[in-house]
Design an enzyme around this catalytic site. Structure first.
Site, PDB file in Angstrom:
ATOM      1  N   LYS A  22      75.728  -0.465  88.318  1.00 58.83           N
ATOM      2  CA  LYS A  22      76.823   0.366  88.877  1.00 58.83           C
ATOM      3  C   LYS A  22      76.269   1.670  89.434  1.00 58.83           C
ATOM      4  O   LYS A  22      76.596   2.077  90.544  1.00 58.83           O
ATOM      5  CB  LYS A  22      77.841   0.662  87.775  1.00 58.83           C
ATOM      6  CG  LYS A  22      78.816   1.793  88.126  1.00 58.83           C
ATOM      7  CD  LYS A  22      79.795   2.083  87.029  1.00 58.83           C
ATOM      8  CE  LYS A  22      79.310   2.981  85.927  1.00 58.83           C
ATOM      9  NZ  LYS A  22      79.358   4.426  86.171  1.00 58.83           N
ATOM     10  N   ASN A  23      75.404   2.315  88.654  1.00 63.18           N
ATOM     11  CA  ASN A  23      74.965   3.653  89.040  1.00 63.18           C
ATOM     12  C   ASN A  23      73.945   3.656  90.169  1.00 63.18           C
ATOM     13  O   ASN A  23      73.572   4.715  90.681  1.00 63.18           O
ATOM     14  CB  ASN A  23      74.454   4.417  87.810  1.00 63.18           C
ATOM     15  CG  ASN A  23      75.599   4.735  86.859  1.00 63.18           C
ATOM     16  OD1 ASN A  23      76.764   4.635  87.242  1.00 63.18           O
ATOM     17  ND2 ASN A  23      75.283   5.094  85.628  1.00 63.18           N
ATOM     18  N   CYS A 116      84.885   9.560  83.879  1.00 66.27           N
ATOM     19  CA  CYS A 116      85.008   9.525  82.417  1.00 66.27           C
ATOM     20  C   CYS A 116      85.036  10.947  81.861  1.00 66.27           C
ATOM     21  O   CYS A 116      84.261  11.803  82.293  1.00 66.27           O
ATOM     22  CB  CYS A 116      83.822   8.777  81.800  1.00 66.27           C
ATOM     23  SG  CYS A 116      83.958   6.998  81.918  1.00 66.27           S
ATOM     24  N   ARG A 121      81.318  18.351  82.987  1.00 65.88           N
ATOM     25  CA  ARG A 121      80.800  17.722  84.195  1.00 65.88           C
ATOM     26  C   ARG A 121      81.006  18.560  85.461  1.00 65.88           C
ATOM     27  O   ARG A 121      81.660  18.136  86.414  1.00 65.88           O
ATOM     28  CB  ARG A 121      81.393  16.310  84.360  1.00 65.88           C
ATOM     29  CG  ARG A 121      81.221  15.467  83.128  1.00 65.88           C
ATOM     30  CD  ARG A 121      81.580  14.029  83.365  1.00 65.88           C
ATOM     31  NE  ARG A 121      80.498  13.284  83.973  1.00 65.88           N
ATOM     32  CZ  ARG A 121      80.571  12.023  84.328  1.00 65.88           C
ATOM     33  NH1 ARG A 121      81.677  11.360  84.162  1.00 65.88           N
ATOM     34  NH2 ARG A 121      79.538  11.419  84.867  1.00 65.88           N
ATOM     35  N   ASP A 306      73.910   7.004  78.312  1.00 71.96           N
ATOM     36  CA  ASP A 306      74.866   5.912  78.515  1.00 71.96           C
ATOM     37  C   ASP A 306      74.731   4.805  77.466  1.00 71.96           C
ATOM     38  O   ASP A 306      75.618   3.953  77.344  1.00 71.96           O
ATOM     39  CB  ASP A 306      74.689   5.301  79.921  1.00 71.96           C
ATOM     40  CG  ASP A 306      75.077   6.285  81.018  1.00 71.96           C
ATOM     41  OD1 ASP A 306      75.717   7.300  80.693  1.00 71.96           O
ATOM     42  OD2 ASP A 306      74.736   6.036  82.186  1.00 71.96           O
ATOM     43  N   ARG A 399      85.344  -0.350  84.539  1.00 69.29           N
ATOM     44  CA  ARG A 399      84.699   0.510  85.531  1.00 69.29           C
ATOM     45  C   ARG A 399      83.217   0.193  85.658  1.00 69.29           C
ATOM     46  O   ARG A 399      82.623   0.409  86.713  1.00 69.29           O
ATOM     47  CB  ARG A 399      84.817   1.976  85.115  1.00 69.29           C
ATOM     48  CG  ARG A 399      86.220   2.425  84.923  1.00 69.29           C
ATOM     49  CD  ARG A 399      86.222   3.817  84.445  1.00 69.29           C
ATOM     50  NE  ARG A 399      85.661   4.633  85.518  1.00 69.29           N
ATOM     51  CZ  ARG A 399      85.883   5.903  85.667  1.00 69.29           C
ATOM     52  NH1 ARG A 399      86.628   6.529  84.809  1.00 69.29           N
ATOM     53  NH2 ARG A 399      85.356   6.566  86.664  1.00 69.29           N
TER      54      ARG A 399
HETATM   55  C1  EPZ Z   1      75.119  10.011  86.185  1.00 65.46           C
HETATM   56  O1  EPZ Z   1      76.170  10.941  86.137  1.00 65.46           O
HETATM   57  C2  EPZ Z   1      75.699   8.674  85.786  1.00 65.46           C
HETATM   58  N1  EPZ Z   1      76.746   8.318  86.730  1.00 65.46           N
HETATM   59  C3  EPZ Z   1      76.244   8.768  84.372  1.00 65.46           C
HETATM   60  O2  EPZ Z   1      76.700   7.468  84.004  1.00 65.46           O
HETATM   61  C4  EPZ Z   1      75.123   9.178  83.430  1.00 65.46           C
HETATM   62  O3  EPZ Z   1      75.648   9.358  82.137  1.00 65.46           O
HETATM   63  C5  EPZ Z   1      74.490  10.487  83.915  1.00 65.46           C
HETATM   64  O4  EPZ Z   1      74.063  10.361  85.294  1.00 65.46           O
HETATM   65  C6  EPZ Z   1      73.292  10.913  83.095  1.00 65.46           C
HETATM   66  O5  EPZ Z   1      72.328   9.903  83.103  1.00 65.46           O
HETATM   67  C7  EPZ Z   1      76.429   7.770  87.886  1.00 65.46           C
HETATM   68  O6  EPZ Z   1      75.263   7.599  88.223  1.00 65.46           O
HETATM   69  C8  EPZ Z   1      77.523   7.326  88.763  1.00 65.46           C
HETATM   70  P1  EPZ Z   1      74.220  14.340  85.795  1.00 65.46           P
HETATM   71  P2  EPZ Z   1      76.029  12.379  86.774  1.00 65.46           P
HETATM   72  O7  EPZ Z   1      74.578  15.101  87.007  1.00 65.46           O
HETATM   73  O8  EPZ Z   1      75.262  12.283  88.026  1.00 65.46           O
HETATM   74  C9  EPZ Z   1      75.362  18.587  83.934  1.00 65.46           C
HETATM   75  C10 EPZ Z   1      78.179   5.895  83.046  1.00 65.46           C
HETATM   76  O9  EPZ Z   1      78.694   5.698  81.929  1.00 65.46           O
HETATM   77  N2  EPZ Z   1      75.560  19.027  85.315  1.00 65.46           N
HETATM   78  O10 EPZ Z   1      72.810  13.935  85.599  1.00 65.46           O
HETATM   79  O11 EPZ Z   1      77.368  12.965  86.808  1.00 65.46           O
HETATM   80  C11 EPZ Z   1      76.445  17.601  83.515  1.00 65.46           C
HETATM   81  O12 EPZ Z   1      77.635  18.257  83.173  1.00 65.46           O
HETATM   82  C12 EPZ Z   1      78.071   7.288  83.637  1.00 65.46           C
HETATM   83  O13 EPZ Z   1      77.770   4.987  83.775  1.00 65.46           O
HETATM   84  C13 EPZ Z   1      75.842  20.345  85.577  1.00 65.46           C
HETATM   85  O14 EPZ Z   1      75.922  21.182  84.659  1.00 65.46           O
HETATM   86  O15 EPZ Z   1      75.154  13.085  85.644  1.00 65.46           O
HETATM   87  C14 EPZ Z   1      75.785  16.883  82.386  1.00 65.46           C
HETATM   88  O16 EPZ Z   1      75.907  17.634  81.221  1.00 65.46           O
HETATM   89  C15 EPZ Z   1      78.762   8.351  82.870  1.00 65.46           C
HETATM   90  N3  EPZ Z   1      76.062  20.724  86.867  1.00 65.46           N
HETATM   91  C16 EPZ Z   1      74.328  16.820  82.834  1.00 65.46           C
HETATM   92  O17 EPZ Z   1      74.175  17.852  83.814  1.00 65.46           O
HETATM   93  C17 EPZ Z   1      75.995  19.847  87.894  1.00 65.46           C
HETATM   94  O18 EPZ Z   1      76.206  20.252  89.052  1.00 65.46           O
HETATM   95  C18 EPZ Z   1      73.900  15.472  83.441  1.00 65.46           C
HETATM   96  O19 EPZ Z   1      74.716  15.187  84.542  1.00 65.46           O
HETATM   97  C19 EPZ Z   1      75.680  18.499  87.624  1.00 65.46           C
HETATM   98  C20 EPZ Z   1      75.474  18.111  86.325  1.00 65.46           C
END
Ligand code: EPZ
Length: 418
Positions: A22-23, A116, A121, A306, A399
């Site tokens: 998915k990701n 989610c 986020r 995840d 999802r």
């Molecule tokens: C991706 O989300 C994945 N989603 C998530 O999978 C996964 O949990 C996550 O990466 C971490 O591996 C997709 O790829 C579609 P991040 P993403 O930006 O990109 C903080 C699942 O179950 N952050 O790496 O949203 C954020 O709040 C899903 O398949 C900021 O602070 O994750 C988090 O604490 C859920 N500011 C951390 O970084 C920002 O601008 C990691 O987020 C961006 C992120």
């Protein structure tokens, strides 16, 4: 509302083909808009998040054809630069379309994304990076109005955290930048490499994807391409947990071992025997799992956030006390109260540490999925529990996990959707 009804206690013995990631599929679909032309994306899982991405593409004017697990996107005539709030709210990765819109049209109008509820986020890293690339962003009545006055400019972006989504957005925006964009502390997840592999086929110039420093030279002529999405490493870890929880032997076809080394080590530490040969992974569970003294989620290549809920479900019946620290998201323990309803003994400390005292057995209960992976964790726990478990809010699971009831049935579980 659909629910899953699972009668636990069956020893598993079965084989399953692993779905596409998915990701990976979601950012690649967003990228089809950025590159223009016709792209053929194979191994695209049938998920509600993928349907949401296709709806966004259609809204911008792309023509979509779906044949089984292949999606054909013709983005030649796309012209829409606005994604309505109802589509943005469907999932978090809708924000990746912002990079695609800016790259293709030099402007985009979106609202903050949904997805989610696993923490705050924020999207500050996405927006500050785009600003650095010369994108003017104004918030107007909840809408982010983004445009470039003199085009996107290549620059050096050092991410404060290796955010997966921000790395993807920067890569997409950088495709049409003047000059080179360098991302340091970039996310190293296999899904980033898969996005870059697709873009390379489209004619992009990118190096370093999968490592901490990624370089993108903008302004190359891009065209659509054919690409197969990588296998889903998180769903692979879900099948490991199935065997670990219910007992027995599970075979998973189409696994990329390199992507799940940390997860394999964790299940091996708990006593599972795992072999991967030629893409086939076989997991055999011990009589009873051993505890894992300490497990901490980390950005790739560490143990994935995840897979945290899912391994917690397995460890709730392990012999001894396991301690799991969630270091990526603030609110990723929503499955804990539901596992407790099934008889688990779990205590959360400081909001980010779960102390799991292994109990002999879980028992069936009426529980509710609060997010995608938490929902999968409940389904996994139910396989090993005594009696019937009913899981509400299955839409969360849909999802990211394709037809979970069919997959778990293939492994020998007693599961149906009602
Ligand atoms: C991706 O989300 C994945 N989603 C998530 O999978 C996964 O949990 C996550 O990466 C971490 O591996 C997709 O790829 C579609 P991040 P993403 O930006 O990109 C903080 C699942 O179950 N952050 O790496 O949203 C954020 O709040 C899903 O398949 C900021 O602070 O994750 C988090 O604490 C859920 N500011 C951390 O970084 C920002 O601008 C990691 O987020 C961006 C992120």
């Amino acid at each position: 509302m659909e629910k899953l009804v699972i009668n636990g206690g069956r020893i598993l013995d079965g084989k399953i083909n692993l779905q596409g990631s998915k990701n990976s599929a979601l950012p690649i679909l967003a990228a089809t808009l950025a590159v223009g032309g016709v792209s053929v994306i194979h191994n695209c899982p049938k998920l509600t998040d993928v349907s949401a991405a296709l709806k966004i593409l259609e809204h911008t004017g792309c023509k979509i054809k779906r044949e089984g697990h292949t999606v054909i996107v013709d983005s030649s005539e796309a012209s829409g630069v606005e994604i309505p709030e109802c589509m943005m709210r469907e999932m978090r990765s809708s924000i990746i379309f912002l990079g695609a819109l800016i790259s293709r049209f030099g402007e985009g109008r979106v609202t903050p994304p949904g997805g989610c509820e696993i923490g705050l986020r924020p999207i500050d890293l996405h927006l500050s990076s785009l600003r650095k690339m010369g994108v003017k962003i104004a918030e107007n009545g909840g809408v982010l109005e983004c445009r470039t006055e003199n085009g996107i400019k290549g620059c050096h972006i050092s991410l404060a955290f290796p955010s997966v989504g921000a790395t993807e957005n920067i890569i997409l925006a950088a495709l049409s930048a003047k000059g080179e964009t360098v991302i340091t502390n970039a996310a190293r997840e296999p899904e980033i490499k898969d996005l870059a592999d697709y873009l390379l086929k489209c004619g992009a110039e990118i190096s370093g994807a999968g490592q901490s420093v990624i370089r993108i030279t903008g302004g190359r002529t891009l065209r659509g391409a054919e690409h197969a999405v990588i296998p889903d490493r998180i769903v692979a870890s879900t099948y490991m947990a199935c065997a670990a929880c219910a007992g027995g032997r599970v075979a998973v076809d189409g696994v990329e071992k390199e992507h799940i080394l940390h997860v394999i080590s964790a299940y091996e530490a708990a006593g599972c025997r795992i072999s991967v040969k030629g893409g086939e992974m076989i997991i055999k569970s011990p009589e009873r799992l051993s505890r894992i003294k300490s497990l901490r989620t980390m950005p790739y290549p560490g143990f994935p956030t995840d897979s945290q809920a899912i391994i917690m479900a397995a460890l709730s019946t392990a012999n001894g006390t396991s301690v799991i620290s969630e270091k990526i998201f603030e609110n990723r323990f929503r499955h804990v109260p539901e596992l407790i309803k099934m008889g688990a003994d779990i205590r959360v400390e400081d909001g980010c540490i779960a102390v799991v005292e292994g109990v002999e057995r879980l028992c069936g209960a009426r529980v509710s999925a609060g997010d995608l992976r938490g929902g999968c964790a409940l389904a996994v726990a139910a396989l090993g529990a005594e009696g019937e478990t009913v899981i509400d809010n299955v839409y969360h699971i849909d999802r990211g996990c394709e037809a979970i009831e069919n997959c778990f049935s293939c492994l020998g579980a007693d599961i149906k959707r009602a």
